[in-house]
Design an enzyme around this catalytic site. Structure first.
Site, PDB file in Angstrom:
ATOM      1  N   SER A  21       0.840  -1.215   0.000  1.00 23.96           N
ATOM      2  CA  SER A  21       0.000   0.000   0.000  1.00 23.96           C
ATOM      3  C   SER A  21       0.869   1.257   0.000  1.00 23.96           C
ATOM      4  CB  SER A  21      -0.884   0.020   1.251  1.00 23.96           C
ATOM      5  OG  SER A  21      -1.786  -1.047   1.226  1.00 23.96           O
ATOM      6  N   ASP A 317      -6.696  -8.374   4.508  1.00 22.06           N
ATOM      7  CA  ASP A 317      -5.891  -9.190   3.590  1.00 22.06           C
ATOM      8  C   ASP A 317      -5.275 -10.408   4.271  1.00 22.06           C
ATOM      9  OD1 ASP A 317      -6.464  -7.420   1.559  1.00 22.06           O
ATOM     10  OD2 ASP A 317      -4.601  -6.296   1.757  1.00 22.06           O
TER      11      ASP A 317
HETATM   12  C1  S3P Z   1      -5.541  -1.411   0.010  1.00 25.78           C
HETATM   13  C2  S3P Z   1      -6.743  -1.433   0.621  1.00 25.78           C
HETATM   14  C3  S3P Z   1      -7.505  -2.669   0.878  1.00 25.78           C
HETATM   15  C4  S3P Z   1      -6.627  -3.906   0.737  1.00 25.78           C
HETATM   16  C5  S3P Z   1      -5.779  -3.855  -0.481  1.00 25.78           C
HETATM   17  C6  S3P Z   1      -4.855  -2.643  -0.426  1.00 25.78           C
HETATM   18  C7  S3P Z   1      -4.876  -0.103  -0.214  1.00 25.78           C
HETATM   19  O1  S3P Z   1      -8.555  -2.776  -0.059  1.00 25.78           O
HETATM   20  O2  S3P Z   1      -7.433  -5.061   0.720  1.00 25.78           O
HETATM   21  O3  S3P Z   1      -4.979  -5.010  -0.594  1.00 25.78           O
HETATM   22  O4  S3P Z   1      -3.662  -0.075  -0.482  1.00 25.78           O
HETATM   23  O5  S3P Z   1      -5.560   0.927  -0.115  1.00 25.78           O
HETATM   24  P1  S3P Z   1      -9.973  -2.014   0.154  1.00 25.78           P
HETATM   25  O6  S3P Z   1      -9.727  -0.571   0.029  1.00 25.78           O
HETATM   26  O7  S3P Z   1     -10.845  -2.553  -0.943  1.00 25.78           O
HETATM   27  O8  S3P Z   1     -10.443  -2.415   1.522  1.00 25.78           O
END
Ligand code: S3P
Length: 430
Positions: A21, A317
């Site tokens: 992220s 995740d």
């Molecule tokens: C992420 C947010 C999450 C996560 C994804 C990465 C991000 O998803 O599951 O792997 O970097 O903002 P969601 O925003 O759909 O919850």
């Protein structure tokens, strides 16, 4: 195909690759800053390379230092410096939902038209969750097949600030709106049902933007300039989770994971592991832009627990590998309020329920989670990963304690978030 066999023990020390992220966001915010953002420990995985590729096509030079993997310089062009992509039909986001959704928020206020498309999995994932709020801001954004999914056509236009109450706790949605909000007139506020990961807010502040946080709401104001910074990306707790689980369930294990991000919006795996009786100790804690620690895990007897509510976004995740820990724990684990698992890279409730059942575990999938009666010995099985990196890595961990052979139908999908996963797993296996 890859075959995993039982491990005797799991021991050693390792550096976990950079946070996915934060790596995406270092490119996105670096691209919009006035000058050079220096990034170290960037995650060079397929998803993050998709983000680099998209911004390169928008005219941003991302200089990779090939003699120092993970080091790069984003030569930012300023808030108004992106150019339309002429090279291909669409900006291709690959398997990355994060790139697709957050990029849409950045493209909505530009002065040009963009097309955004991903792979087969991304193009089936729900995009109305960003289309709806961006349209409320005045954006012109269309799902080209009219199915609420990518490919998206985004015709840049001026935007107005809104106050948006999101039906889902999603950092991708929140970030798309906040980054569009930097360009909008006035103030843009996002309120979530539970707080999702806050890396965008933290990084925006570090780049000099004015961000207000109160309860489950975050606001940004119209911003003309972002100031470039130096970013050292912490180790990804979502990747560390596989080693935390492996060390917890494989007997006689002791693993030290160095410099892992323990941001409180991401640390649910630590809280749940401890609630299940795992022996987890944090060492050398630091608290810079993103809090970090070394994580020491030793094997122990696990027991079932209940997981739901505000905890879910902090470990969304990690739930597939939590399900593996639950299969090895005495008693029942109930995971609820996690319907988001159905719209990830695969339907993760289905993938985990199928695979764990094949391995002899007593598990039931529900609309929004799983009920796992743990404690039965697992046996090796053929696992359908649905080309989902987190499913492949979770069953690789399950295979370490199963009798017989566990065969993953596709191991190459780990390139999405953790290209060296199997080498790193092997290195700690005794
Ligand atoms: C992420 C947010 C999450 C996560 C994804 C990465 C991000 O998803 O599951 O792997 O970097 O903002 P969601 O925003 O759909 O919850």
């Amino acid at each position: 195909m890859l075959t995993i066999t039982k491990a005797n023990s799991f021991r050693g020390e390792m550096k976990i690759p950079g946070d996915k992220s934060i790596s995406h966001r270092s490119i996105m915010l670096g691209a919009l800053a006035d000058g050079d953002t220096d990034v170290t420990d960037f995650l060079e995985s397929a998803d993050c390379l998709s983000t680099i590729d998209c911004f390169s096509r928008l005219g941003v030079f991302v200089e990779r230092d090939f003699s120092h993997p993970g080091h790069l310089i984003v030569h930012g062009c300023g808030m108004e410096g992106l150019h339309p992509s002429f090279h291909t039909v669409a900006l291709y986001t690959g398997n990355s939902g994060t790139t697709t959704r957050i990029l849409s928020g950045i493209l909505a206020p530009q002065r040009f038209v963009s097309l955004v498309s991903g792979d087969e999995s991304v193009n089936k994932r729900p995009m109305n969750r960003v289309i709806t709020p961006l349209r409320q801001m005045g954006a012109r954004i269309e799902s080209m097949n009219d199915d609420g999914c990518a490919p998206l056509e985004i015709t840049g236009t001026s935007l107005r600030g809104i106050s948006y109450v999101s039906p889902v706790a999603s950092a991708q949605v929140k970030s798309a709106i906040l980054l569009a909000g930097l360009y909008a007139d006035g103030t843009t506020t996002v309120t979530e049902p539970s707080p999702s990961r806050d890396h965008t807010e933290r990084m925006l502040r570090a780049f000099g933007a004015d961000v207000d946080v109160g309860g489950n709401s975050v606001s940004v104001h119209h911003t003309e300039h972002l100031t470039p910074i130096k970013i050292q990306v912490p180790g990804d707790i979502s990747s560390a989770a596989y080693f935390i689980a492996a060390a917890a369930i494989v007997p006689e294990s002791e693993v030290l994971l160095r410099h892992v991000g323990i941001n409180p919006t991401r640390d649910g795996i630590l809280r749940v592991a401890k609630a299940m009786g795992a022996d987890v100790t944090l060492l050398n804690e630091t608290d810079d832009a993103e809090p970090c620690a070394d994580i020491l895990v030793r094997s122990s007897c696990l027991h079932g627990t209940k997981i739901g509510g505000d905890l879910i976004p902090t470990l969304i995740d990690e739930l597939p590998v939590v399900a593996v820990m639950a299969a090895c724990a005495e008693g029942t684990t109930v995971i609820k309020d996690a319907a988001e698992l159905r719209v990830k890279e695969s339907d993760r409730i289905r993938a985990m329920t199928e695979g764990l059942t094949a391995m002899g575990c007593d598990v039931t999938g529900t609309e929004d989670g799983m009920i796992i009666h743990g404690g039965k010995a697992l046996r090796g099985a053929q696992i359908h990963t649905y080309a989902d990196h987190r499913i492949a890595m979770s069953f690789a961990v399950a295979g370490l304690i199963a009798d017989g052979e566990t065969v993953l139908d596709d191991e190459s999908c780990v390139r999405i978030s953790y290209p060296t996963f199997f080498q790193d797993l092997k290195a700690l296996e005794q």
